[in-house]
Scaffold this active site. Structure first.
Site, PDB file in Angstrom:
ATOM      1  N   ASP A 194       0.866  -1.166   0.000  1.00 31.23           N
ATOM      2  CA  ASP A 194       0.000   0.000   0.000  1.00 31.23           C
ATOM      3  C   ASP A 194       0.917   1.235   0.000  1.00 31.23           C
ATOM      4  O   ASP A 194       2.132   1.131   0.090  1.00 31.23           O
ATOM      5  CB  ASP A 194      -0.951  -0.033   1.212  1.00 31.23           C
ATOM      6  CG  ASP A 194      -2.157   0.868   1.011  1.00 31.23           C
ATOM      7  OD1 ASP A 194      -3.190   0.639   1.639  1.00 31.23           O
ATOM      8  OD2 ASP A 194      -2.061   1.808   0.168  1.00 31.23           O
TER       9      ASP A 194
HETATM   10  C1  GLC Z   1      -4.208   4.488   0.041  1.00 28.39           C
HETATM   11  C2  GLC Z   1      -5.095   3.317   0.334  1.00 28.39           C
HETATM   12  C3  GLC Z   1      -5.134   2.310  -0.782  1.00 28.39           C
HETATM   13  C4  GLC Z   1      -4.940   3.028  -2.100  1.00 28.39           C
HETATM   14  C5  GLC Z   1      -3.537   3.556  -2.125  1.00 28.39           C
HETATM   15  C6  GLC Z   1      -3.235   4.337  -3.416  1.00 28.39           C
HETATM   16  O1  GLC Z   1      -3.596   4.929   1.218  1.00 28.39           O
HETATM   17  O2  GLC Z   1      -4.921   2.602   1.554  1.00 28.39           O
HETATM   18  O3  GLC Z   1      -6.386   1.618  -0.678  1.00 28.39           O
HETATM   19  O4  GLC Z   1      -5.161   2.127  -3.168  1.00 28.39           O
HETATM   20  O5  GLC Z   1      -3.253   4.367  -1.007  1.00 28.39           O
HETATM   21  O6  GLC Z   1      -3.989   5.503  -3.449  1.00 28.39           O
END
Ligand code: GLC
Length: 743
Positions: free
Chosen positions: A278
């Site tokens: 993430d």
């Molecule tokens: C965010 C989220 C994730 C998302 C990623 C990219 O913090 O937790 O679900 O896809 O970053 O934006």
């Protein structure tokens, strides 16, 4: 045929089978050939994902230097193609980039939030929404979305419950798989398809106290019973990618969990897609207290088989040293790069790396808007309808009030980066346009935003109500109060909305309350006060037209709750598939009923809260209609099944109402006695059926031992002999069970 001839024939067949099995999938051969040419730097470059910086010098030089494998948040086809051209035509091996974005419930045509789509209990609604999103987003150059979010969520304090499919593993599995099918289409290499991403692996929805990013403590059996099934279903649905979760599980952050990312995902589930971290989740192992510094984080994440580093810069800065020093084997890097190249081959990016640059982008088509409206209609849940106030009829003047009456941005809900509020049709706009000629509409927001506490605002809304025959109040949450990092410890209606509902009721007029929110809310007082309650979550770009049709009877509510609505926040976690305990609730004495001076032993000793009882405000699976449905006794094909035998379960459902309508017929089981205690109910199947007024249909389900199985104390999933109960019912609390035995 002589023995010798049989032997020779057998050897010929075996050698053909052997050579066939060794004839690698052509893509795998291409991957091996390409990998064999790559330097360590080029391999690590593929494992690096950066957020879009347009055509900045940094980005251009990173791509030209082979230091980027994927870019997220670039949403202009021309810019995407310029960046892609550098990767394909100006690097040694010309490996294309894959462009990604969070397209969670729509790109331009925003559908209801996923929790709302789950409330439709209609996989087609979810698939349609994802397909529309893929067509729109891919036209902007996006070929990878970070969706569906399939974290089972049982805590409405958690802001990201909005993004989930609710509290149940089975419903989440069905809706999540439908979204994957919609995003990826029938051919992932089509330029209108996007790779889906099953996220967040795993158990992010169990964040302690519903506070985002918080720790989770989950026994492995509960992981396997509750949190893993939607991810297994996602693999069956061919999800092209997975994403790590931010939380730690039992002290191990998911981005550093070899158990999750290798033992389970790769060895047990044989997954061959990409696992992306993430956002900065690899680097966040430092504040977690799991890594000493970024190099240590890179070491841990690589050895935990995280293929791609989203925005930590850990791999690009330290992985080469770690490989050269022998702390990370190059074989692990090769596995990661194979997964990444496989994704790019499957997306067809080596053959078609560039996005068509349309003069007119396929946004907001009539088909897309109609599907979004239909989704919003099926996502709305009718919770109360005293005296059949809804659908409105026999009235002339309708007062429409409340902070969500005309808020184009808020009804889009959370996680809609590219939605344009200007295209969002509100309830006020729709009611005036579609019903303004037939009814006299008096509009007054009163409170101007969900947290508004102004008495003056309430006064204005009351004055509007006094001019009308009926009042429809649109209340709920601003979209900013739900989603990531938007957890609430008090999940009542924000601001003075509760007072607004009471003041409207004090006028003596019938009050219809429409709730537009990103989570279940503790609306017990308002539900008692209002005459009718329609819970529509954040319904997206076409929420207005959908709600207008539901309120005035052009459409009939068919939604069912995908998540329990608690009476009060102190009940949380409260969900239908709970355990029975050794003292299930009975003889409940509520706190206000206990006599003064009552002795300690004068009231019961069973499992409930003195100030809430043991039931939620509304249970999972609950939802009313403008029709009524009668369920006959459940009929079983036999009383006992064994081995792989199938049990057929039938029930006749009749529409005893005056209008045609849809009903979600739900199948639950209970394993009465197990080697581990089992939930009082578990959803195993459902069918959403349409019944004409007066029509009866026999609804048939099939139950197999697979659905009776659970993970036992030996960490083996199997059905155990004994008595089971089965319900066919309209929600998780009603119906009469019928027993059968599994031998
Ligand atoms: C965010 C989220 C994730 C998302 C990623 C990219 O913090 O937790 O679900 O896809 O970053 O934006």
């Amino acid at each position: 045929m002589t023995t010798k001839k049989i032997f020779i024939f057998g050897m010929i067949v075996f050698s053909h089978l052997l050579s066939f099995s060794q004839q690698k999938d052509p893509t795998e051969k291409k991957i091996d050939e390409l990998l064999s040419k790559m330097t360590l730097d080029e391999k690590i470059g593929q494992m690096n994902q950066l957020t879009g910086l347009g055509l900045s010098d940094d980005m251009v030089s990173s791509i030209r230097g082979g230091k980027v494998g994927s870019i997220l948040n670039e949403i202009d086809a021309k810019t995407v193609n310029k960046l892609q051209r550098i990767a394909v035509e100006e690097t040694r091996l010309g490996i294309p980039l894959v462009f990604a974005r969070d397209v969670i419930h729509g790109f331009k045509t925003i559908f209801p939030i996923p929790l709302g789509q789950a409330a439709s209990w209609n996989p087609q609604v979810a698939e349609n929404g994802a397909r529309v999103a893929a067509i729109e987003a891919s036209a902007a150059g996006i070929r990878w979305t970070f969706a569906p979010m399939i974290d089972v969520s049982r805590d409405p304090r958690w802001g990201r419950i909005a993004e989930s499919c609710g509290e149940d593993p089975y419903l989440t599995s069905v809706i999540g798989a439908a979204m994957i099918k919609g995003f990826q289409g029938n051919d992932l290499s089509s330029q209108t398809s996007m790779a889906a991403c099953a996220k967040h692996f795993a158990a992010y929805g169990a964040s302690e106290s519903g506070k985002d990013y918080n720790t989770t403590w989950i026994p492995e059996l509960q992981l396997r019973e509750v949190y893993f099934p939607p991810f297994e279903a996602a693999i069956k649905a061919n999800a092209a990618t997975f994403m790590c979760s931010f939380n730690d599980i039992n002290g191990v952050p998911s981005s550093g969990s070899k158990f999750l990312n290798y033992d389970v995902l790769r060895k047990e589930w044989k997954y061959d897609g990409v696992l992306v971290s993430d956002w900065e989740s690899i680097g966040q192992m430092i504040p977690h207290g799991f890594s000493a510094d970024l190099k240590d984080a890179a070491l841990i994440a690589a050895n935990a088989y995280v293929d791609m580093d989203m925005m930590s810069f850990a791999y690009i800065n330290y992985l080469k040293d770690l490989v050269n020093s022998g702390n990370v084997s190059e074989a692990i890097v090769d596995d990661a790069v194979r997964n990444i190249l496989r994704l790019k081959f499957r997306l067809g990016l080596f053959d078609n790396p560039y996005t068509p640059e349309y003069d007119e982008l396929p946004f907001y088509t009539d088909d897309a808007l109609q599907k979004a409206k239909h989704a919003a209609i099926e996502s709305a849940v009718l919770l109360k309808n005293d005296k059949n106030v809804l659908p409105l009829n026999g009235v002339k003047t309708v007062a429409v009030v409340g902070p969500l009456l005309d808020s184009q941005a808020d009804q889009l809900g959370t996680w809609c980066f590219d939605g344009e509020p200007a295209h969002s049709v509100t309830p006020l706009t729709a009611i005036k346009k579609e019903y303004g000629k037939k009814y006299n509409i008096v509009a007054e927001k009163g409170l101007t935003y969900s947290r508004d506490k102004s008495a003056e605002g309430i006064k204005k809304a009351v004055e509007a109500a006094q001019k009308a025959d009926v009042v429809v109040a649109f209340v709920g949450e601003e979209s900013v109060l739900s989603g990531e990092a938007r957890s609430r410890a008090d999940i009542s209606l924000p601001g003075a909305q509760g007072e607004l509902i009471s003041a409207l009721k004090a006028t003596g007029k019938p009050v219809v309350m429409v709730v537009m929110a990103g989570r279940p809310l503790t609306i017990g007082n308002e539900v008692s006060t209002a005459d009718a309650v329609l819970f529509s979550f954040h319904g997206g770009i076409m929420a207005g037209p959908a709600l207008a049709d539901l309120i005035f009877g052009e459409a009939v509510p068919s939604g069912k709750l995908p998540v329990t609505i608690p009476r009060m926040v102190g009940q949380i976690p409260v969900y239908y598939a709970h355990k029975n305990t050794g003292r299930p609730a009975n003889n409940i004495d509520l706190i206000d009923d206990i006599p003064v001076g009552a002795l300690q032993t004068s009231i019961g000793f069973t499992s409930y809260h003195l100030d809430a009882g043991d039931k939620p405000l509304f249970p999972f699976g609950f939802g009313l209609s403008y029709a009524t449905f009668d369920y006959s006794d459940v009929r079983l094909s036999k009383n006992t099944i064994s081995g792989n035998e199938t049990l057929t379960v039938e029930c006749d459902v009749t529409n005893s109402g005056k209008i045609d309508a849809q009903e979600v017929v739900q199948l639950y089981i209970r394993d009465k006695v197990g080697s581990l205690v089992r939930p009082v109910r578990e959803l195993k199947d459902f069918q959403k059926i349409t019944l004409k007024s007066g029509e009866t249909k026999t609804v048939k389900f099939e139950l197999t031992n697979e659905q009776l199985a659970f993970w036992n104390a030996d960490k083996v999933k199997r059905a155990e002999a004994g008595e089971f109960q089965v319900w066919v019912s309209t929600d998780s609390q009603s119906g009469t069970p019928v027993s059968f035995w599994y031998k």
